[in-house]
Design a protein around this motif. Structure first.
Motif, short mmCIF file in Angstrom:
data_model
loop_
_atom_site.label_atom_id
_atom_site.label_comp_id
_atom_site.label_asym_id
_atom_site.label_seq_id
_atom_site.Cartn_x
_atom_site.Cartn_y
_atom_site.Cartn_z
N PRO A 96 1.93 7.64 1.85
CA PRO A 96 1.53 6.24 1.74
C PRO A 96 0.09 6.03 1.31
O PRO A 96 -0.19 5.16 0.48
CB PRO A 96 1.78 5.70 3.16
CG PRO A 96 2.88 6.56 3.69
CD PRO A 96 2.62 7.93 3.13
N ALA A 97 -0.85 6.83 1.82
CA ALA A 97 -2.25 6.65 1.44
C ALA A 97 -2.46 6.97 -0.04
O ALA A 97 -3.18 6.25 -0.75
CB ALA A 97 -3.15 7.53 2.30
N ALA A 98 -1.83 8.04 -0.51
CA ALA A 98 -1.99 8.44 -1.91
C ALA A 98 -1.25 7.51 -2.86
O ALA A 98 -1.61 7.40 -4.03
CB ALA A 98 -1.52 9.88 -2.10
N LYS A 99 -0.22 6.86 -2.38
CA LYS A 99 0.55 5.93 -3.22
C LYS A 99 -0.03 4.52 -3.21
O LYS A 99 0.39 3.68 -4.00
CB LYS A 99 2.01 5.87 -2.75
CG LYS A 99 2.74 7.20 -2.77
CD LYS A 99 2.92 7.76 -4.16
CE LYS A 99 3.77 9.03 -4.15
NZ LYS A 99 3.97 9.60 -5.49
N GLY A 100 -0.97 4.25 -2.31
CA GLY A 100 -1.53 2.90 -2.23
C GLY A 100 -0.60 1.91 -1.57
O GLY A 100 -0.57 0.73 -1.94
N THR A 101 0.16 2.37 -0.57
CA THR A 101 1.16 1.51 0.06
C THR A 101 0.54 0.25 0.65
O THR A 101 1.11 -0.85 0.53
CB THR A 101 1.93 2.30 1.14
OG1 THR A 101 2.64 3.37 0.51
CG2 THR A 101 2.91 1.40 1.88
N ASP A 102 -0.60 0.37 1.29
CA ASP A 102 -1.24 -0.82 1.88
C ASP A 102 -1.57 -1.86 0.80
O ASP A 102 -1.42 -3.08 1.03
CB ASP A 102 -2.52 -0.43 2.62
CG ASP A 102 -2.24 0.30 3.92
OD1 ASP A 102 -1.07 0.28 4.36
OD2 ASP A 102 -3.17 0.89 4.48
N ILE A 103 -2.02 -1.39 -0.35
CA ILE A 103 -2.33 -2.32 -1.45
C ILE A 103 -1.06 -2.99 -1.95
O ILE A 103 -1.03 -4.20 -2.20
CB ILE A 103 -3.04 -1.57 -2.58
CG1 ILE A 103 -4.42 -1.10 -2.12
CG2 ILE A 103 -3.17 -2.46 -3.83
CD1 ILE A 103 -5.15 -0.24 -3.12
N ILE A 104 0.00 -2.21 -2.10
CA ILE A 104 1.27 -2.75 -2.58
C ILE A 104 1.82 -3.79 -1.61
O ILE A 104 2.28 -4.87 -2.01
CB ILE A 104 2.28 -1.61 -2.82
CG1 ILE A 104 1.83 -0.77 -4.03
CG2 ILE A 104 3.69 -2.15 -3.03
CD1 ILE A 104 2.58 0.53 -4.20
N VAL A 105 1.78 -3.47 -0.31
CA VAL A 105 2.23 -4.44 0.70
C VAL A 105 1.38 -5.70 0.64
O VAL A 105 1.89 -6.83 0.74
CB VAL A 105 2.18 -3.81 2.10
CG1 VAL A 105 2.44 -4.87 3.17
CG2 VAL A 105 3.21 -2.68 2.22
N GLY A 106 0.07 -5.54 0.43
CA GLY A 106 -0.82 -6.70 0.33
C GLY A 106 -0.49 -7.57 -0.87
O GLY A 106 -0.53 -8.81 -0.78
N ILE A 107 -0.15 -6.94 -1.99
CA ILE A 107 0.23 -7.71 -3.18
C ILE A 107 1.49 -8.51 -2.91
O ILE A 107 1.58 -9.71 -3.25
CB ILE A 107 0.41 -6.76 -4.39
CG1 ILE A 107 -0.95 -6.23 -4.87
CG2 ILE A 107 1.14 -7.47 -5.53
CD1 ILE A 107 -0.84 -5.17 -5.95
#
Length: 428
Positions: A221-232
């Motif tokens: 998740p950190a390397a995939k940018g999951t938090d950013i994707i969820v935020g979008i």
């Protein structure tokens, strides 16, 4: 010709090649030291020596949280059995396709002996195994951007392994964006393709009216940018777009496939260095459109993706939100993109097509048009992390140990580019 594929499964590539060779009437077997956690299907049970090796590997993996003496005791029989598997394989196979930069024993003597024994070897690099560790998201996230000594040591090890494979006569297949340590021409990964054999494939029926169903399945998740994707996605919901986000983590691959067939859109990751990685290939086989972002999406790198680039929405990370918004709002665009991706994998990246290209490499028929000169293109941002974090890691190495610690002395232009990258001011 009898072909071994192994010793690790990555994104279903081994299973896809095995299926492709079968369709071409070529005998091949998958030989892996540890079963894949996501359960990619294979066409036949492994032979007894491989089953034992895999069981020992599974036991070793299960002891990773134990004390160091326990880990060593679990590792020794697994490692010893790898030598027996290698000797068995030398008698059984004429050619070898190795994945993720690894051989059966992962030793120098093994690599050097293949040429002496008249065995043909193709080495397929898949990302972290070849990419400079100081711009590799999973590695930097694990050790931290200021772990200069460790990141430099890993860079030396990776560079030495790549050069060992080159000197041993392996045909190396790599992405131009992860080939910084190569010193000899290599085959362009994007010209070969990713083979996937799915139990159920084909364009799914349109999803019934309702929220736009988006699937995201991060391995890291950190390397995939999951938090950013969820935020979008959350921001688009607040704007009034009806969206249902499905997050899948650590589930068998069959569950990922089932969800892809039910979804309207797939979002892969924020910082990719390729437009169609394994998850996006799987989405394409179901006609599900995908959006992916990364610094390699810059127009200047378009020539690296071969003459027939994958038809995905591949954008700069700063443009990911805009791309997702556009696809969420336009069902016709989603259907068109899904159809184009489906047609691409069914016409260019079928298991038989991809296996046929690898068969040509094993037979010594390397098309010069597929080769990439080492150090081209000059690419420094890596993958799996924002460029600010990569810059921080490179800067720490140079500050503490000097430019030589990047282990890029074989390519002065590339080394200079990384030094300039590190010298750039960080974003506020």
């Amino acid at each position: 010709m009898r072909i071994l594929i192994g010793p690790i499964e990555i994104s279903g590539i081994a299973a896809g090649l095995n299926s492709g060779f079968s369709r071409l009437g070529i005998e091949s077997e998958i030989v892996v030291g540890v079963p894949h956690p996501y359960s990619y299907a294979t066409s036949a049970p492994p032979p007894a020596p491989v089953r034992i090796w895999s069981r020992l590997g599974t036991f070793y993996q299960s002891r990773q949280s134990s004390s160091k003496p326990i880990r060593i005791l679990a590792w020794l029989p697994w490692r010893a059995w790898a030598v027996l598997v290698w000797l068995w394989a030398l008698l059984r196979f004429d050619a070898f396709i190795f994945l993720f930069g690894k051989t059966l024993t992962d030793s120098a003597i093994e690599a050097r002996l293949y040429r002496m024994l008249g065995k043909r070897v193709v080495m397929v690099y898949c990302g972290t195994d070849a990419r400079p560790p100081y711009v590799d998201g999973p590695t930097v996230n694990h050790y931290g951007p200021n772990a200069a000594a460790k990141l430099s040591s890993l860079a030396r090890l990776i560079g030495n392994k790549v050069r060992l494979h080159e000197r041993s006569g392996f045909v190396c297949v790599n992405s131009p964006f992860t080939a910084q340590f190569h010193t000899r021409p290599f085959v362009n990964w994007f010209a070969m393709g990713i083979p996937r054999e799915l139990a159920e494939e084909g364009i799914a029926e349109p999803v019934a009216a309702g929220p736009v169903r988006i699937v995201h399945s991060p391995s890291h998740p950190a390397a995939k940018g999951t938090d950013i994707i969820v935020g979008i996605v959350d921001k688009l919901k607040q704007e009034g777009h009806p969206i249902e986000l499905v997050l899948l983590q650590g589930v068998p691959n069959r569950e990922v496939q089932a969800e892809l067939r039910r979804s309207d859109l797939a979002i892969d990751q924020c910082w990719s260095d390729q437009p169609m990685a394994g998850f996006v290939v799987e989405a394409a086989h179901h006609g599900t459109p995908a959006v992916i972002s990364g610094y390699a999406a810059a127009e200047e790198y378009g020539h690296c993706f071969s003459a027939n680039p994958p038809p995905t929405t591949f954008v700069h990370p700063d443009d990911l939100e805009t791309a997702v918004r556009k696809l969420v709002a336009d069902p016709q665009l989603r259907r068109e993109l899904g159809r184009r991706a489906f047609d691409f994998v069914r016409s260019r990246w079928t298991p038989a097509d991809v296996a046929g290209r690898y068969l040509e490499l094993l037979e010594g028929r390397v098309d010069p048009a597929l080769l990439v000169e080492p150090g081209m293109p000059i690419y420094v941002q890596g993958a799996g992390l924002a460029e600010s974090r990569g810059r921080e890691a490179v800067r720490a190495i140079v500050r503490e140990k000097g430019a030589k610690a990047l282990h890029l002395g074989h390519n002065a232009e590339l080394e200079s580019a990384f030094l300039a990258f590190a010298a750039e001011p960080s974003a506020p």
